[in-house]
Each structure stands twice: as C-alpha cells, then as structure tokens.
Design a protein around this motif. Structure first.
Motif, PDB file in Angstrom:
ATOM      1  N   LEU A  99      -0.257 147.740  24.126  1.00 28.32           N
ATOM      2  CA  LEU A  99      -1.420 146.886  24.488  1.00 28.32           C
ATOM      3  C   LEU A  99      -0.884 146.093  25.666  1.00 28.32           C
ATOM      4  O   LEU A  99      -1.561 145.913  26.535  1.00 28.32           O
ATOM      5  N   ARG A 100       0.397 145.456  25.410  1.00 27.51           N
ATOM      6  CA  ARG A 100       0.970 144.448  26.280  1.00 27.51           C
ATOM      7  C   ARG A 100       1.272 145.027  27.623  1.00 27.51           C
ATOM      8  O   ARG A 100       0.816 144.792  28.549  1.00 27.51           O
ATOM      9  N   ALA A 101       1.863 146.332  27.527  1.00 29.56           N
ATOM     10  CA  ALA A 101       2.069 147.245  28.942  1.00 29.56           C
ATOM     11  C   ALA A 101       1.084 147.398  29.326  1.00 29.56           C
ATOM     12  O   ALA A 101       1.099 147.639  30.668  1.00 29.56           O
ATOM     13  N   THR A 102       0.067 147.962  28.887  1.00 29.37           N
ATOM     14  CA  THR A 102      -1.215 148.557  29.551  1.00 29.37           C
ATOM     15  C   THR A 102      -1.888 147.537  30.209  1.00 29.37           C
ATOM     16  O   THR A 102      -2.316 147.684  31.223  1.00 29.37           O
ATOM     17  N   ILE A 103      -2.057 146.277  29.407  1.00 30.84           N
ATOM     18  CA  ILE A 103      -2.812 145.283  30.317  1.00 30.84           C
ATOM     19  C   ILE A 103      -2.051 144.524  31.544  1.00 30.84           C
ATOM     20  O   ILE A 103      -2.403 144.536  32.576  1.00 30.84           O
ATOM     21  N   LYS A 104      -0.674 144.686  31.135  1.00 26.56           N
ATOM     22  CA  LYS A 104       0.243 144.208  32.420  1.00 26.56           C
ATOM     23  C   LYS A 104      -0.153 145.231  33.607  1.00 26.56           C
ATOM     24  O   LYS A 104      -0.013 144.725  34.884  1.00 26.56           O
ATOM     25  N   HIS A 105       0.014 146.346  33.292  1.00 25.09           N
ATOM     26  CA  HIS A 105      -0.080 147.450  34.358  1.00 25.09           C
ATOM     27  C   HIS A 105      -1.444 147.422  35.056  1.00 25.09           C
ATOM     28  O   HIS A 105      -1.541 147.238  36.142  1.00 25.09           O
ATOM     29  N   SER A 106      -2.305 147.086  34.342  1.00 23.57           N
ATOM     30  CA  SER A 106      -3.760 147.022  35.119  1.00 23.57           C
ATOM     31  C   SER A 106      -3.972 145.879  35.886  1.00 23.57           C
ATOM     32  O   SER A 106      -4.267 145.754  36.911  1.00 23.57           O
ATOM     33  N   LEU A 107      -3.351 144.591  35.271  1.00 27.32           N
ATOM     34  CA  LEU A 107      -3.627 143.273  36.031  1.00 27.32           C
ATOM     35  C   LEU A 107      -2.780 143.574  37.524  1.00 27.32           C
ATOM     36  O   LEU A 107      -3.154 143.129  38.430  1.00 27.32           O
ATOM     37  N   GLY A 108      -1.543 144.328  37.284  1.00 27.19           N
ATOM     38  CA  GLY A 108      -0.729 144.595  38.510  1.00 27.19           C
ATOM     39  C   GLY A 108      -1.472 145.475  39.283  1.00 27.19           C
ATOM     40  O   GLY A 108      -1.565 145.070  40.499  1.00 27.19           O
TER      41      GLY A 108
END
Ligand code: ADP
Ligand code: MG
Length: 604
Positions: free
Chosen positions: A318-327
């Motif tokens: 979850l953390r990685a996915t959101i980080k990625h999308s925000l980027g």
C-alpha cells in the motif's frame, strides 16, 4: 435444592443481542442498507425522521422475500447467507449472522413490506418488541421496504443514552457515506424530515466521490492502482497540497466493506512522508480486494474490523503503491522543516518491513542455563507474583530438562542451551511441556499480556510514564478532542500526560513506557475508533475498551520475527496472566497438544 437454571425467552435473548448489534439509529441504517445490497438492489432509498429516532425506512428494489421468509427473517440466527460454518471463511455478502432483523424487531416498531418478482401480491408484517401484530397480503412493488419506528421504545435507558439529533444524524451520514462509496453502481437517495440530503445516481467511483463530497474534490484526486497476487488496490488519495487541517475523509474498503484499520492508515500516511505540512491530513478512498478466505471478518459484531492473513505485506504494498502514484502525478514535495514526528514511520520498518512491531521484551543477558538453580529465577523477568499454579505443573521446569540432558550437552560448548521454544511461520510459538507441546498464537497471546497490564494500570495503580523530550502536538476534530478530554483521567493512569487542549489539537508530554513516540497518534486514533464502536455505558467498560484497544494496537503482529529469548518471555508472561487462555476479544491464545494426542495422530 430445586433447579434454578432456565433458558431465556426469545424476546429477552433478542433484546440482549440487540445491545450488541444496535447501538444507535446509525446501526439500524447500516444493517438495513446492507440487507438491501445483499438482496441485489440497484436502487435504495433511506427515509429518516428526527435523526432516525422516530423513523428509519429503507426501500429497495431487490429480490424481496417469500411469505415464509418474511416471517422467518425476524427469527434469531435466521439467515439465507450461510449454511455451514465453513461458509464463514468465504463470505461474499455483508450480513451472515442472521441477528440484525431479530434484534431490531426486539427494540422497535417494525413494518415490513416485501414482494418477489413472480408474486402477484406481497406480504406485509407488523412486529413490535418481537411480537407479530399483523400479517397481510399487500399490493406493493418488487423489493422490500422496512420501516423501523420509535427505536428503543421499550428500553428507556438506551433511548435516554441517544445523543442530540445533530450527533445522531452525523453518525447516520457517516454510515451512509461508507456504504454509498463502497457501491457506486447502486443509486441511493437520502431524505431527512422530507428534505432531500443526497440523490446519488449510479455511476463510477470518481463521480460518486464528487457527488458525495462536492465538485471541488475532483481536481484533488490522484488515482491509485495496483494488482498483485495477494491484493488489488484501487481508489484515490488527495494531493498532499490539498491535505486538510482536520482529519479529512479517510476510507478503507476491503472487498466492498468499510473497515477501520490504524495499521493500514499508517501505511498511507507514511507514503506521504515529507509531503505534508505539519498537522495536516490527506483524504483517501482506497479499495482493497483480497481473497475472501484470507481475511477474518468475524472479530467484531458490527464487522468494521477485520484481520488480514498478511498484514505486513499489505502495509508495504500500500505504501509503495501510493508513493509511486504521488510521484507519477508530479506532486512536488513541500519543504517543511517542522515535520510532524508522528508521521514518521517506525525506524525498524525502514530497514525491514517484517520487523514492524517488535515487542519490548526485557531479557536477562546473563542468563546461562547451566548456572545454579538459584539463578534461574532471573530467567523469568516478567514472572509476576501471580504466576499460575497450573502452568507451573504444566511447564517442564528448566531444572528437569537440564538434568535430563545435562551430561549429553555438556560435551558441547558451555554456552549452548536447550531450545524450549520455536517460532513457526512468524505466527505461532511452540513451547515444550511435560506432557507434550503448547501451540501459542503470538499476536493474540501478546494482546492478552498487554490487556491485563493496561487494565491494571488504568484501574488499580498508575503506570510509569516516560517524558518526551519534545512535546508532541496532534490535531483532532473538536468532537474527538472532547472525547479524549473525557478519557483524560484514565489515559493519565495508563501513563499519558497532557499539556494543552485546544479546540482542535492536544499536546502530549508523556507516554506509557510500552508506547513508542511514533505510535502515539495510531494508538489514540484506534482508541477513538474503538470507543465509537463500543459506545461503552459504564465507566468500567470504558476502561475495558481502552485496555483492549491499546493491547490490540501495540501487540506484536503475525509476521514478526521473535528471538528465542523474546519467545520465552512471551510464553512466561502469558502464563503469568490471570486469564492466559483467551485473548481480550475472546479467541483462544494457545492450544495444548499432549503426547497422547500426538500418538493418536500416528495410530493408523
Ligand atoms: P443476515 O443479513 O445476517 O442474514 P438479517 O437479520 O439482517 O441477517 O436478515 C435476515 C434475512 O432476511 C437475510 O438473510 C435475508 O434472507 C432476509 N432479508 C433481510 N432484508 C432483506 C431485504 N431487504 N431483501 C430481501 N431479503 C432480506
Ligand atoms: Mg443483515
């Protein structure tokens, strides 16, 4: 002496069950809306009078009920959704307990109208305090209408306990929003005192969010999408620059069911690391789909809490996915030198996600199993006075084991010691006993240990508190602040100390020794959630909810590696508890496998 035990009459049993299922009008709204969804409705209307205190009516165009089912649905444990216990592990409906309608009918005036598609006429039934008043044929459209009037009419204490119309309406709107956001393809209408509050046409998720929260939110949404073997994640988070002072709209849905989960919330917040202005909160609408058999939704009667088989992996993903999308969406970081310490992820997690909540277990580093018997006491640092008798006789004493193996082992190095506990799958601990082995669920066992220790500090003696070097300021909504303020004495007993309360924030200067700084906001958030869910009525149950909540939040989770010493301390602590065999939520913490049973397994 004559016999004195009797079975409770059904209506009394139903009233008792109602205490669990129906806390306030919002609980009725939730149950009725969920039933309509389970019935396959595509169009659902919710009509309220006076915050639901006078009327809650749900009208759906679902599949309706037969004449017999219309009667049956008010019986306790009457459900069409599961047939056998195994079905519980593969649920695809909202309901399954068969308790809601029986409970509601025990404490209100209920009018049901229902018709199936192939029926000419429908059925109408009136029921009051579990008593059927009338049953007739009725001319009605396909689907079901259930009107619940005068909730708690026969339980004045509960009726008095209801809050103002504003607050009860807020609770209803919260439930309504959770349901309409989980089902964008269903049309919903909400009328309160004949005024239209929501008119939501069937649509997609983005449009549904906009219809519920206003068109301004549209430009703030960042889509999230990820598909892996164990989970699919879809939904939206709001751009960090739009994050709110007050904790905004934060929604998790797992398999279309709204859930609360401090741990996953933390995963989302930590993905925003470095992007948020101090004290601000992002909104999120996140939809997780996992195999139905990888979660346990049975742990809470109102089912907003669930247990995941692989919580740690979910956290990381979850953390990685959101980080990625925000980027990806070019969300420029805001430089902020006063970043809120609470938004930091625990140090351990950065290094290795499997070490999320290693318990603080004090061990004696000088322990040597070959030393004199008098030294052995030190080996049980948590061994409280109340170490229970039965455990003493159950557990192979260190002495016995050592003597047995002494000669043999002495050939090896002096330092080597006999392993008495083993961890399997980072979930269970096996401990050797005289008569076989004990299998311990590490997370549930730790919950029991923490629960008893918090309960003791909250009710009997004050816990030790550690002063924070820098007081931590946390923002909450004013109603949350109000709630925390009323719990202040108990929180102080538990080891918290507060500095300043304002309308929307509080400052903490001391915390219990068992809590780390990074957990402060999670523990308070979870507590507020749990208190809201439980609506405790006595101050004792307040303590209890608080101790349970802390225990759950702080307990070591499945997936956490435990060293042999930590395993042993956990085992010893567990069996020093007053009630070692069950977790605070009533699940078994350990099972014994005697040699007899093991022999039996091979007796074929
Ligand atoms: P559960 O939802 O756990 O099965 P409830 O007490 O909520 O238990 O409902 C009992 C049963 O009544 C359901 O299993 C379902 O068969 C039937 N029922 C309730 N509401 C509706 C509805 N709106 N439309 C059709 N059937 C319904
Ligand atoms: Mg139901």
């Amino acid at each position: 002496m004559s016999d004195i035990i009797q079975l409770l009459p059904d209506h009394v049993a139903n009233q008792i069950a109602a205490g669990e299922v129906v806390q306030r009008p919002a609980s009725v709204v939730k149950e009725l809306l969920e039933n309509a969804i389970d019935a396959g409705a595509t169009d659902i209307k919710l009509l309220l009078k006076d915050a639901g205190k006078i009327l809650i009516q749900v009208i759906d165009n679902g599949k309706g009920m037969s004449i017999t089912d219309a009667r049956m649905c008010f019986e306790r444990h009457a459900t069409s959704k599961i047939k056998k216990a195994e079905d519980l592990f593969d649920l695809h409906t909202k309901g399954f307990r068969g308790e809601a309608l029986a409970s509601i009918a025990a404490i209100a005036h209920v009018e049901l109208k229902t018709k199936q598609e192939n029926q000419e006429l429908g059925t109408s039934i009136k029921i009051e305090g579990s008593k059927i008043i009338s049953q007739n044929f009725v001319n009605t459209t396909t689907g079901t209408s259930i009107a619940v009037k005068n909730l708690f009419y026969n339980i004045p204490a509960r009726r008095k306990f209801l809050k103002s119309d504003t607050i009860e309406t807020r609770h209803i709107i919260d439930e309504f929003q959770r349901i309409v956001l989980a089902h964008p393809s269903i049309s919903f209408l909400l009328h309160h005192n004949d005024i239209e509050v929501y008119n939501l046409k069937n649509s997609n998720l983005r449009k549904r969010i906009v219809a519920v929260f206003g068109s301004k939110i549209n430009e703030k949404l960042v889509p999230i999408e990820e598909q892996t073997d164990i989970v699919s994640i879809t939904g939206f988070v709001t751009k960090p620059s739009f994050s709110k002072k007050k904790r905004g709209e934060q929604f998790f849905f797992v398999n279309d069911r709204f859930i609360k989960n401090g741990y996953l919330n933390h995963a989302v917040i930590s993905a925003f690391e470095g992007l948020l202005v101090q004290g601000s909160h992002p909104s999120y609408f996140l939809y997780l789909k996992v195999p139905a058999n990888s979660i346990d939704i049975n742990i809470h009667p109102t089912k907003t809490e669930i247990e995941f088989d692989n919580a740690n992996a979910l956290y990381a993903m979850l953390r990685a996915t959101i980080k990625h999308s925000l980027g990806q969406y070019n969300v420029a970081p805001i430089l902020d030198f006063n970043r809120d310490a609470n938004l930091d992820i625990p140090y351990q997690l950065e290094k290795n996600s499997s070490h999320i909540s290693t318990p603080k277990i004090i061990v004696n580093p000088d322990f040597n199993p070959f030393k004199e018997a008098s030294q052995k006491e030190i080996h049980f640092p948590f061994n409280r006075e109340k170490h229970i008798q039965s455990w003493e006789s159950l557990h192979t004493s260190v002495e016995t084991l050592e003597n047995q193996n002494h000669d043999e082992l002495f050939k090896n190095t002096q330092e080597e010691k006999i392993q008495k506990t083993f961890q399997i799958q980072r979930k269970y601990i096996i401990s050797l006993i005289k008569s076989g082995v004990v299998l311990i669920h590490q997370s549930l066992a730790h919950q029991r240990i923490l629960y008893e220790s918090f309960l003791e500090s909250i009710t009997v003696k004050e816990a030790n508190s550690q002063q924070l070097l820098f007081p931590v300021k946390i923002s909450f909504s004013s109603s949350e602040i109000e709630m925390i303020y009323t719990l202040k004495p108990e929180l102080e007993n538990a080891g918290f100390s507060f500095d300043e309360f304002t309308r929307d924030s509080l400052t903490i200067k001391g915390i219990p020794t068992s809590v780390t700084e990074s957990k402060i906001s999670i523990i308070l958030e979870d507590l507020l959630n749990d208190i809201n869910l439980e609506v405790p009525e006595t101050s004792y149950s307040h303590f209890d909810v608080m101790a349970k909540s802390f225990a759950k939040t702080l307990s070591i989770k499945t997936g956490t590696f435990l060293s042999e010493r930590e395993q042993e301390s956990l085992v010893n602590d567990l069996f020093s508890c007053k009630e070692p065999s069950i977790s605070p939520t009533g699940k078994a913490t350990f099972k014994t496998l005697t040699l007899n049973k093991i022999d039996h397994l091979f007796n074929n």
